[in-house]
Design a protein around this motif. Structure first.
Motif, short mmCIF file in Angstrom:
data_model
loop_
_atom_site.label_atom_id
_atom_site.label_comp_id
_atom_site.label_asym_id
_atom_site.label_seq_id
_atom_site.Cartn_x
_atom_site.Cartn_y
_atom_site.Cartn_z
N SER A 37 4.18 28.05 48.92
CA SER A 37 4.59 26.75 48.27
C SER A 37 3.87 25.72 48.83
CB SER A 37 5.99 26.44 48.18
OG SER A 37 6.50 25.23 47.72
N THR A 38 3.77 25.54 50.29
CA THR A 38 2.92 24.51 50.92
C THR A 38 1.76 24.31 50.65
OG1 THR A 38 4.53 24.64 53.02
CG2 THR A 38 2.22 23.68 53.23
N ASN A 39 1.05 25.42 50.20
CA ASN A 39 -0.83 25.49 49.88
C ASN A 39 -0.76 25.26 48.58
OD1 ASN A 39 -2.17 25.70 52.59
ND2 ASN A 39 -0.90 27.35 52.82
N ILE A 40 0.45 24.97 47.82
CA ILE A 40 -0.08 24.98 46.16
C ILE A 40 -0.02 23.20 46.19
CG2 ILE A 40 0.47 25.16 43.93
CD1 ILE A 40 1.44 28.05 44.70
N ALA A 41 -0.86 22.59 46.31
CA ALA A 41 -1.06 21.16 46.45
C ALA A 41 -2.43 20.53 46.25
CB ALA A 41 -0.63 20.65 47.80
N PRO A 42 -2.48 19.15 45.99
CA PRO A 42 -3.59 18.63 45.63
C PRO A 42 -4.85 18.79 46.60
CG PRO A 42 -1.84 17.14 45.01
CD PRO A 42 -1.37 18.23 45.65
N LEU A 43 -4.22 18.68 48.06
CA LEU A 43 -5.41 18.73 48.81
C LEU A 43 -6.37 19.95 48.99
CD1 LEU A 43 -6.85 16.68 50.88
CD2 LEU A 43 -5.15 17.75 52.71
N LEU A 290 5.55 16.00 43.74
CA LEU A 290 6.82 16.34 44.36
C LEU A 290 6.39 17.43 45.62
CD1 LEU A 290 9.20 17.10 41.34
CD2 LEU A 290 9.07 15.01 42.98
N ASN A 291 5.32 18.34 45.27
CA ASN A 291 4.93 19.06 46.39
C ASN A 291 4.42 18.39 47.61
OD1 ASN A 291 5.25 21.92 46.86
ND2 ASN A 291 3.29 22.31 46.95
N ILE A 292 3.62 17.41 47.18
CA ILE A 292 2.85 16.97 48.24
C ILE A 292 3.87 16.14 49.18
CG2 ILE A 292 1.60 14.24 49.02
CD1 ILE A 292 0.19 14.64 46.25
N ILE A 293 5.06 15.48 48.83
CA ILE A 293 6.15 14.94 49.56
C ILE A 293 6.74 15.97 50.22
CG2 ILE A 293 8.31 13.81 49.38
CD1 ILE A 293 7.21 12.22 46.96
#
Length: 468
Positions: A37-43, A290-293
Motif C-alpha cells: 500500500s505504501t508504494n502505490i502513491a504519486p511519487l 489520502l495515500n500520500i498522507i
C-alpha cells in the motif's frame, strides 16, 4: 504470542526501547500490506514516468527494467525487515551493534535527512493534490492539511499505521487495477507501444533506479516488523516484505509509464494520469491524496525515532515518553512546513536527485548491516549492550565497520553520477549511476574480512541473543 490486549493504549508507548516478548503481536502478512500500500502513491508513479520521459525506453524494455530493478533491490529491504522480530528494536538503534554506540550516529543523521526529505516532498505533493481537487483551497493551507494528517497518524504510531495500510492495500490496489483497465479499454495513441526504444544507458539507469528505490527504505524497514513475535523466524517476514514492496512499486512505476504513454507526449506525469483515466481520474486523485498522507506518516515516524536515537546516544538512562514523541513530532512538522511552503516548483525533482546522491552513504551501511546480521553474528546480539552508555560488547566505536563504511563511500565516488557530484568514470555507461554496484562489491567482502579477523577475540558476542 498473544494478540494485543484491549487495554493497550491507542498511542504507541514505545520509542527506541526494546519491545518485550509479552507485547509482541501481529502477523507477517501485515508487512505485505504495509509495503504494498505504501508504494502505490504519486511519487513512485512520477518516478516511473521518467522511464519514458527521461530514459526514453519503450514500454516493453521499460517494464522489464522496472521489474528487474525492484526485484533485485527488494532483496535488501526484505533482509533488513526480517531482522525486526529477532531484534525488537528500531533499525537505527540496531546499528550500534555494528558501528558502536557513537559510531552509529552518522548513519542515524543520514537516515533522518532522508526521512525529512521524503516527508517534505510528500506534503508538497499532498498540497498540490488538494489544490488539484479543490482549486479554491489556498496552496499554503493545502500543504498544512497534508502535513497535519500525516503527523496525526505518525504520532498514534505503529498499530494505526499497519491498520491503515491493511485497508489501503485493498482500496489502492483496486484503484490502480481499475486505472490500468480503463487505459487499455480505450483507444491508445498510435505510438503507445513504439514510443521510445531500447538504449543501454536508459535501461541500466532504470534498473539502478529500482534498486536504489528499494535500498532507500532499508534504514527504517525493520521499525515496522519489530513488534512481531520473536519466534516468527526469518522466512515469513522476508517474503511478506519482499512481495509487498516489489509488487507495489512495480505496479506504481508501470502505471506511471503507461499513463504518460497514453497521454500526449510531454504531458506531466500526474496530469497524464488524470487525463488518461477519464472519469476515474478525479477518484484516483482523491485516493492518491489520502495515500500520500498515510504513507507520509512513516517518514515522520522514522524521522522522530532517528532524532530520539541521536539524543538517547548521549543520555543512556533516558527512556523517552509518548509526550516526548508528540513534542518532537510537532517540532519536525513545523520545520518541514516552513521548508515546504518555500519549496521551488522543481523541488521534487531536486529531491529525487538528492536521494540518489545519498545512496552513496546508504549502500555501504546496508552492506555492513546485512553481512553483520546474517553472516557474522547470525542474529545474535546483546540488547543490553546496545543500550549501555559505554556500548557494552560493541564499544563506543567499531573501527572495522567504520573503516569499511568510509572505504565503501570512497570507492563509489569515481563512478557517481548524481546531481551533487559527478565522478570521472560516471559515464562508463552514459546516464546510468552504477556506483552502488561498486559500493556493494567492495564493502561486503571488506567488512566480512575485517570482522572475522577479530572474531576470536570477540567470540563472546555470539553467545548473546535478545533478552526480555
Amino acid at each position: 504470542m498473544s494478540q494485543m490486549s484491549r487495554q493497550d493504549p491507542l498511542i504507541e508507548n514505545h520509542t527506541v526501547d526494546y519491545v518485550p516478548l509479552a507485547e509482541r503481536h501481529g502477523k507477517a502478512r501485515d508487512l505485505f500490506t504495509l509495503w504494498f500500500s505504501t508504494n502505490i502513491a504519486p511519487l513512485p508513479i512520477v518516478t516511473g514516468a521518467m522511464v519514458v520521459q527521461v530514459f526514453h525506453l519503450d514500454l516493453f524494455w521499460g517494464l522489464l527494467a522496472i521489474a528487474l530493478g525492484h526485484m533485485i533491490g527488494g532483496l535488501v529491504i526484505a533482509l533488513a525487515s526480517a531482522q525486526g522480530p529477532r531484534m525488537g528494536i528500531p533499525q537505527m538503534v540496531q546499528s550500534r551493534g555494528q558501528f558502536g554506540r557513537y559510531g552509529a550516529l552518522l548513519i542515524v543523521f543520514f537516515a533522518a535527512v532522508i526521512y525529512i526529505g521524503f516527508f517534505i516532498s510528500n506534503i508538497v505533493l499532498a498540497g498540490k493534490s488538494i489544490v488539484g481537487i479543490a482549486p479554491s483551497v489556498p496552496a499554503p493551507l493545502s500543504i498544512l492539511i497534508g502535513a497535519l494528517g500525516a503527523t496525526a497518524i505518525g504520532v498514534i504510531g505503529y498499530n494505526f499505521i499497519h491498520t491503515l495500510n491493511r485497508i489501503g492495500t485493498w482500496v489502492m490496489g483496486s484503484a490502480l487495477l481499475a486505472g490500468f483497465l480503463y487505459i487499455f479499454a480505450h483507444d491508445l495513441p498510435a505510438d503507445f507501444f513504439t514510443r521510445g526504444a531500447f538504449n543501454l544507458s536508459g535501461w541500466l539507469a532504470t534498473v539502478s533506479l529500482g534498486i536504489i528505490w528499494q535500498i532507500s527504505f532499508s534504514p527504517y524497514v525493520s521499525d515496522y516488523s519489530r513488534y512481531l513475535p520473536a519466534d516468527i523466524g526469518i522466512a515469513k517476514p522476508f517474503f511478506a516484505t519482499y512481495l509487498g514492496a516489489t509488487l507495489g512499486t512495480i505496479l506504481s512505476f508501470a502505471f506511471g509509464a503507461v499513463a504518460v504513454l497514453a497521454a500526449p507526449e510531454g504531458t506531466e506525469a500526474m496530469a497524464a494520469v488524470k487525463l488518461s483515466t477519464g472519469w476515474l481520474g478525479p477518484i484516483l486523485m482523491v485516493l492518491f491524496l489520502l495515500n500520500i498522507i498515510s504513507h507520509n506518516a512513516l517518514n515522520l515516524y522514522g524521522a522522530v525515532l532517528s532524532i530520539i536515537t541521536s539524543i538517547q546516544t548521549f543520555a543512556s538512562q533516558w527512556t523517552p515518553s509518548v509526550k516526548v514523541r508528540v513534542a518532537l513530532s510537532s517540532v519536525v512538522l513545523a520545520g518541514c512546513c516552513v521548508v515546504a511552503l518555500g519549496a521551488s516548483a522543481d523541488f521534487i525533482s531536486q529531491f529525487i536527485g538528492l536521494i540518489l546522491a545519498l545512496l552513496l552513504v546508504l549502500v555501504p551501511w546496508a552492506s555492513i548491516n546485512l553481512i553483520d546480521f546474517y553472516l557474522i553474528k547470525r542474529g545474535r546480539y546483546d540488547i543490553a549492550s546496545i543500550f549501555r552508555a559505554d556500548g557494552g560488547l560493541y564499544g563506543r566505536f567499531n573501527l572495522h565497520a567504520i573503516v569499511a563504511y568510509f572505504i565503501g563511500i570512497l570507492v563509489q565516488l569515481p563512478f557517481a553520477n548524481t546531481s551533487l557530484y559527478v565522478g570521472p568514470y560516471a559515464n562508463l555507461v552514459e546516464g546510468a549511476d552504477l556506483s552502488w554496484l561498486v559500493g556493494l562489491a567492495v564493502t561486503c567482502p571488506l567488512y566480512y574480512c575485517l570482522a572475522t579477523r577479530s572474531q576470536p577475540q570477540r567470540s563472546g558476542a555470539a553467545q548473546f541473543s535478545y533478552t526480555d
